[in-house]
Design an enzyme around this catalytic site. Sequence first.
Site, mmCIF file in Angstrom:
data_model
loop_
_atom_site.group_PDB
_atom_site.id
_atom_site.type_symbol
_atom_site.label_atom_id
_atom_site.label_comp_id
_atom_site.label_asym_id
_atom_site.label_seq_id
_atom_site.Cartn_x
_atom_site.Cartn_y
_atom_site.Cartn_z
ATOM 1 N N SER A 20 51.761 -47.416 -0.204
ATOM 2 C CA SER A 20 52.832 -47.009 -1.131
ATOM 3 C C SER A 20 54.139 -47.715 -0.802
ATOM 4 O O SER A 20 54.818 -48.250 -1.683
ATOM 5 C CB SER A 20 53.055 -45.491 -1.049
ATOM 6 N N CYS A 70 57.442 -38.856 9.146
ATOM 7 C CA CYS A 70 57.545 -37.642 8.327
ATOM 8 C C CYS A 70 57.403 -36.416 9.230
ATOM 9 O O CYS A 70 56.773 -35.439 8.874
ATOM 10 C CB CYS A 70 56.517 -37.643 7.200
ATOM 11 N N ASP A 113 56.758 -47.578 10.031
ATOM 12 C CA ASP A 113 56.545 -46.219 9.505
ATOM 13 C C ASP A 113 55.300 -45.687 10.217
ATOM 14 O O ASP A 113 54.187 -45.858 9.743
ATOM 15 C CB ASP A 113 56.350 -46.289 7.988
#
Lengths: 190, 316
Positions: free
Chosen positions: B111, B230, B177
């Site tokens: 994504s 996250c 990430d």
Amino acid sequence: MSDDGSDPSNDDGSDSPSNDGQRFDRLPETAADRAVPGRPTREEVLAWWEDRFGIDRSVLEPYTFLEKGAGKVWIYRGEATDPCRIEALGMAFLRTRQEHWKPTTRAVSRFGRHATRNVVELDPAEAARFVAGEDQPIDRWDGDWGYLIAAHELSGDREPIGVGLYLHGELRSRVPKGSRTDVGRLDGEE
Amino acid sequence: MNPLERYLPLVDDEDAFLAACDRPLPSVVRTNPIAAAPERVRRAFDEEGIDYEPVDWHDGLFRLPAGSPGTNWPYVHGWIHGQEEVSTLPGLALDAQPGERVLDTCAAPGSKTTQIAADMDDRGTLVANDNNLGRLSALRHNAERLGVTNVAVTNQDARNLSLRPFPFDAFDRALVDVPCSCEGTCRKNPDVLDEWTLDHVHAIAGVSKGILTRAIQTTRPGGVVVFSTCTFAPEENEAVLQHVLESEPCELTTFDLPLRTEPGITEWDGETFNDAMKRAHRIYPHHNDTGGFFCAKLRVTAAQQDGSGTDGVTAR
């Protein structure tokens, strides 16, 4: 063109270089530069898209074309060594080393908007059937047989859907199984 | 125990925080400018009778109250991609430019990779790496569906990333990430809270340090490295950044994000972090009705070979 020191000979022991299915090799510019028998050239690829779909050479000029897997041509717009052994470079673009070359669905989706011929425009019901993977009669088509770009109109413009094979009045959807979608059915269309 | 309780001392409104974490997230799509502009997507939604709500801080994001975006024409054409709102933040922070050399260390399922490719106008070299071959096939599927041609996909351990497949020796930018304990995704997947353990937090923070270190080493002086997770866990966020500030030539830089955020913290569990940690952003679910997130931006300050200086040397 092999500069990684690997043995370029064939599995069958012959001396002529062959395609190595585990790595990306840049296509030769022209037939005169060709070392691997049967490998398509960059010139042939550009000419094919222009002849078949009227896509101007300038559209594809910035890209690099590579072969990984016999006949499988990839399109890439970045830097990489040549040859290159990684998982993917850009996207699968064109199937060659067969009598009728076949563009991938993704190639048509990405570049099909530049096509000026061999594009069959489908009405909403036909487009829904096509993207669901169904074959259907399209009697009005009087252009070439073979691989066509199927398109429809969406928010004011023509948008390519995928590759169809047109034979004997029938348009056969070549949308891959994993990409088939029941999209039009939501509106109650057949 | 509910791991969210350990973060209550960090938030302004404990009840609102816990209540937000308990609500499911709306389905959100990002428009893919490689294929269509947001305006054309909006027209297609209208034509197709698909309900959508704009997201006020990003004109390319739409909330879909009716749920899954998988069965409509804009999706089929690769005009949209399902992506949580906060998941677009690291790409905004990275601000990749057309023609650059960019690394995405833990890229699957793609994504953020495809968002970066669009920011680059699908030009330049975007190396999308992941150590999980199965997840890489999802990334390849997404990249092809969205029409990305400037991505080179590699299957390496990002802690030892090799640039051998490429004719250059440093990136302009890198996105790190990392895999994390994912409490911030509890609104999508509440199981993450049941599976949470402190041992896992410490183990995964160690991996993150290795990945971030290698990303800094493969980025040119003056280049940008964005670090994101996250999770709310400071062990996986500020402590990882503290590690690289002490061991690699880099500095935290100030940057803006287009929604409400809180600064990174300078103290946790008896440990003190560099004051520059306040330049990082913490995103709590109750402030913007999103998932939870953490995002920091680093600048590489010196040549990676000597590894000695940590100040002064910047852009070429």
